[in-house]
Scaffold this motif. Structure first.
Motif, PDB file in Angstrom:
ATOM      1  N   ARG A 288      -7.396 153.376  53.663  1.00 23.69           N
ATOM      2  CA  ARG A 288      -8.493 153.638  51.974  1.00 23.69           C
ATOM      3  C   ARG A 288      -9.266 153.560  53.222  1.00 23.69           C
ATOM      4  O   ARG A 288      -9.793 152.693  53.810  1.00 23.69           O
ATOM      5  CB  ARG A 288      -8.610 152.583  50.434  1.00 23.69           C
ATOM      6  N   GLN A 289     -10.646 154.066  52.877  1.00 21.17           N
ATOM      7  CA  GLN A 289     -12.165 154.406  52.980  1.00 21.17           C
ATOM      8  C   GLN A 289     -13.353 153.371  52.308  1.00 21.17           C
ATOM      9  O   GLN A 289     -13.266 154.016  50.394  1.00 21.17           O
ATOM     10  CB  GLN A 289     -13.022 155.447  53.321  1.00 21.17           C
ATOM     11  N   GLU A 290     -13.902 152.773  52.195  1.00 20.70           N
ATOM     12  CA  GLU A 290     -14.903 151.764  51.572  1.00 20.70           C
ATOM     13  C   GLU A 290     -15.910 152.683  52.120  1.00 20.70           C
ATOM     14  O   GLU A 290     -16.706 152.058  53.370  1.00 20.70           O
ATOM     15  CB  GLU A 290     -15.166 150.505  51.723  1.00 20.70           C
ATOM     16  N   TYR A 291     -17.489 152.552  51.048  1.00 19.01           N
ATOM     17  CA  TYR A 291     -18.899 153.697  51.165  1.00 19.01           C
ATOM     18  C   TYR A 291     -19.918 152.579  50.554  1.00 19.01           C
ATOM     19  O   TYR A 291     -20.418 152.870  51.015  1.00 19.01           O
ATOM     20  CB  TYR A 291     -18.690 154.865  50.086  1.00 19.01           C
ATOM     21  N   THR A 292     -18.997 151.112  50.079  1.00 18.61           N
ATOM     22  CA  THR A 292     -20.862 150.689  49.792  1.00 18.61           C
ATOM     23  C   THR A 292     -21.268 149.972  50.814  1.00 18.61           C
ATOM     24  O   THR A 292     -20.359 148.827  51.814  1.00 18.61           O
ATOM     25  CB  THR A 292     -20.128 149.408  48.045  1.00 18.61           C
ATOM     26  N   PRO A 293     -22.879 149.782  50.667  1.00 15.74           N
ATOM     27  CA  PRO A 293     -22.781 149.828  52.536  1.00 15.74           C
ATOM     28  C   PRO A 293     -23.145 148.540  52.126  1.00 15.74           C
ATOM     29  O   PRO A 293     -23.060 147.566  51.013  1.00 15.74           O
ATOM     30  CB  PRO A 293     -24.662 150.229  52.633  1.00 15.74           C
ATOM     31  N   LYS A 294     -23.598 147.288  53.358  1.00 19.36           N
ATOM     32  CA  LYS A 294     -23.343 145.659  52.880  1.00 19.36           C
ATOM     33  C   LYS A 294     -24.497 145.297  52.438  1.00 19.36           C
ATOM     34  O   LYS A 294     -25.550 146.152  53.030  1.00 19.36           O
ATOM     35  CB  LYS A 294     -23.671 144.922  54.423  1.00 19.36           C
ATOM     36  N   GLY A 295     -24.454 143.985  51.823  1.00 19.32           N
ATOM     37  CA  GLY A 295     -25.395 143.638  50.869  1.00 19.32           C
ATOM     38  C   GLY A 295     -26.334 144.307  49.261  1.00 19.32           C
ATOM     39  O   GLY A 295     -27.212 144.185  49.132  1.00 19.32           O
ATOM     40  N   TYR A 296     -24.818 145.748  49.068  1.00 24.32           N
ATOM     41  CA  TYR A 296     -25.281 145.759  47.817  1.00 24.32           C
ATOM     42  C   TYR A 296     -23.325 145.911  47.273  1.00 24.32           C
ATOM     43  O   TYR A 296     -22.825 145.484  47.845  1.00 24.32           O
ATOM     44  CB  TYR A 296     -25.426 147.471  48.618  1.00 24.32           C
ATOM     45  N   VAL A 297     -23.903 146.176  46.118  1.00 30.19           N
ATOM     46  CA  VAL A 297     -22.826 146.198  44.802  1.00 30.19           C
ATOM     47  C   VAL A 297     -23.058 147.738  44.245  1.00 30.19           C
ATOM     48  O   VAL A 297     -23.611 148.194  43.609  1.00 30.19           O
ATOM     49  CB  VAL A 297     -22.844 145.437  43.861  1.00 30.19           C
ATOM     50  N   ASP A 298     -21.335 147.838  43.981  1.00 32.85           N
ATOM     51  CA  ASP A 298     -21.356 149.233  43.104  1.00 32.85           C
ATOM     52  C   ASP A 298     -21.053 148.922  41.913  1.00 32.85           C
ATOM     53  O   ASP A 298     -19.171 148.540  41.742  1.00 32.85           O
ATOM     54  CB  ASP A 298     -21.224 151.216  43.540  1.00 32.85           C
ATOM     55  N   LEU A 299     -21.318 149.661  41.229  1.00 32.60           N
ATOM     56  CA  LEU A 299     -20.822 148.475  39.301  1.00 32.60           C
ATOM     57  C   LEU A 299     -20.787 150.077  38.430  1.00 32.60           C
ATOM     58  O   LEU A 299     -20.107 149.456  36.944  1.00 32.60           O
ATOM     59  CB  LEU A 299     -21.803 148.257  39.057  1.00 32.60           C
ATOM     60  N   ASP A 300     -20.715 151.230  38.676  1.00 34.56           N
ATOM     61  CA  ASP A 300     -20.521 152.149  37.583  1.00 34.56           C
ATOM     62  C   ASP A 300     -19.570 153.701  39.170  1.00 34.56           C
ATOM     63  O   ASP A 300     -20.709 153.111  40.395  1.00 34.56           O
ATOM     64  CB  ASP A 300     -20.986 152.675  36.988  1.00 34.56           C
ATOM     65  N   LEU A 301     -19.088 154.286  38.976  1.00 32.36           N
ATOM     66  CA  LEU A 301     -18.990 155.851  39.066  1.00 32.36           C
ATOM     67  C   LEU A 301     -18.183 156.820  38.358  1.00 32.36           C
ATOM     68  O   LEU A 301     -17.535 156.407  37.816  1.00 32.36           O
ATOM     69  CB  LEU A 301     -17.842 155.347  40.454  1.00 32.36           C
ATOM     70  N   GLU A 302     -18.357 157.535  39.564  1.00 31.33           N
ATOM     71  CA  GLU A 302     -18.210 159.179  38.600  1.00 31.33           C
ATOM     72  C   GLU A 302     -18.389 160.599  39.802  1.00 31.33           C
ATOM     73  O   GLU A 302     -19.193 159.723  40.530  1.00 31.33           O
ATOM     74  CB  GLU A 302     -19.412 159.430  37.617  1.00 31.33           C
TER      75      GLU A 302
END
Length: 406
Positions: A288-302
């Protein structure tokens, strides 16, 4: 010359039809001051008064809006339906207490869960009216894509020997509580070491109907920190664990056309760190591939397109340890899955928060609020490079759009 004129007319016709399609006005049901409203284009209409409304859901053809309403917030909610053509709300049955409602994917039949009893509406004078019992012991449910049956989950029981397995069943729409018609679909063997769960929630079919995603949830306190995202083939012969995540339904999204699943992975109930946008093909080979850069969080997606995802992103806050949980000031970003390019899409100012991205045709929408506000505004823009503008003011939360994909 005649051929040239015909070709010019055809070209003009195509341009006109394309432009017209792009200009179809947005249509949404939304909640303002606890009341149900509808907006199409620039026109807003209030549909209810004196109630606490929640969970508006459009029927497949847009003729009806089902919603839940009670006299006070937090009390039991009854099922109502708004008839868009007749411009009136009605109860499909005098007293129906419900906590979950889902329209059929093929007709104007409504299914709902009432204290563990799965029911469906009958039809009278062309609209949903009355009800029929379908099954008992239902925790969560979803329509099969053909509209002829449900997949349902049943919460496990605690026995002296430990928790039972989590069981899924296939239930025909016309089961009428006849247990002979209800068939076991899949049994998930769980344990307290590597796969502990007592229920399966957020059942959702893939675009082609060949897979079902769901969240395996443990007991309440544990589920606040970690749940297990899983998939099962639609014939019940392949089960796969995908990853750990929090229990937010909107954090799990199938791609628009492919059997590809995007979700926000990471354990821990606080949103300050370890929340990563993750994409995997289904069935998965554990890659699987993770896309969030280091130092950040993602809290919604579409999903924006088969190759692009919109996320609500903020800087992580690893310094926080105790006290009030810090607000995460998210803005929207676009991730191109093929190129890996990521760029910021919205630029909220003055401590505003952009979240709940939704894509309606070619239009991108999101909910903009602030740290202490109880309401917010809905903003829209045409495609990535369009100019943003405010479409709804002072709404309780993000709207439910109706979009008929021709």
């Amino acid at each position: 010359m005649a051929l040239r004129i015909v070709l010019l007319l055809l070209f003009a016709s195509l341009n006109f039809s394309t432009g017209t399609a792009a200009e179809v006005p947005l249509k949404a049901a939304f909640i303002r001051d606890h009341q149900l409203w509808i907006k199409e284009g620039d026109k807003e209409i209030q549909l209810t008064t004196g109630q606490y409304v929640s969970s508006p859901k459009w029927s497949k053809d847009g003729q009806f809006i089902a919603y839940l309403a009670g006299e006070q917030e937090g009390e039991k909610t009854n099922l109502y339906i708004y008839d868009v053509m007749k411009k009136e709300s009605y109860k499909p049955y005098p007293m129906i207490e419900a906590n979950e409602i889902k329209w059929s994917p093929t007709s104007n039949q409504l299914a709902y869960n009432s204290r563990g009893i799965l029911n469906v509406t009958k039809t009278k004078n062309g609209r949903p009216q009355g009800f029929e019992n379908v099954s008992l012991g239902v925790s969560d449910f979803e329509w099969f894509p053909d509209g002829k049956a449900f997949i349902v989950s049943s919460q496990s029981n605690l026995l002296p020997t430990g928790w039972e397995p989590v069981r899924l069943f296939k239930v025909p729409v016309d089961a009428h509580l006849d247990t002979n018609k209800i068939k076991p679909f899949y049994t998930i063997q769980t344990n307290t070491t590597d796969l502990f769960a007592i229920d399966a929630d957020y059942l959702t079919f893939s675009p082609d109907g060949s897979w079902i995603s769901f969240l395996l949830t443990p007991t309440a306190s544990w589920s606040n920190d970690s749940n297990t995202l899983s998939v099962l083939s639609s014939v019940g012969d392949q089960f796969q664990v995908i990853g750990k995540m929090l229990g937010y339904e909107n954090w799990i999204k199938w791609a628009p056309t492919e059997n590809q699943l995007a979700f926000i992975s990471g354990e821990g109930r606080f949103l300050v760190e370890n929340k990563d946008t993750t994409v995997t093909d289904i069935p998965t080979s554990n890659k699987r591939q993770e896309y969030t850069p280091k130092g950040y969080v993602d809290l919604d997606l579409e999903w924006l397109s088969p190759d692009e995802i919109i996320v609500a992103r903020a800087k992580e806050n690893k310094k926080w340890q105790e006290g009030p949980v810090p607000t995460m000031f998210t803005a929207l970003y676009v991730i191109n899955l093929k190129s890996g390019e990521q760029k910021q899409l919205t630029f909220p100012k003055n401590n505003k928060i952009d979240k709940v991205p939704q894509v309606v045709g070619s239009t991108i929408t999101w909910y903009r609020t602030s740290e202490k506000a109880s309401r917010g505004d809905v903003w829209v823009k045409e495609r990535i490079d369009g100019a943003e503008h405010r479409w709804l003011k002072n709404v309780d939360y993000a709207p439910t759009f109706f979009y008929k994909n021709n």
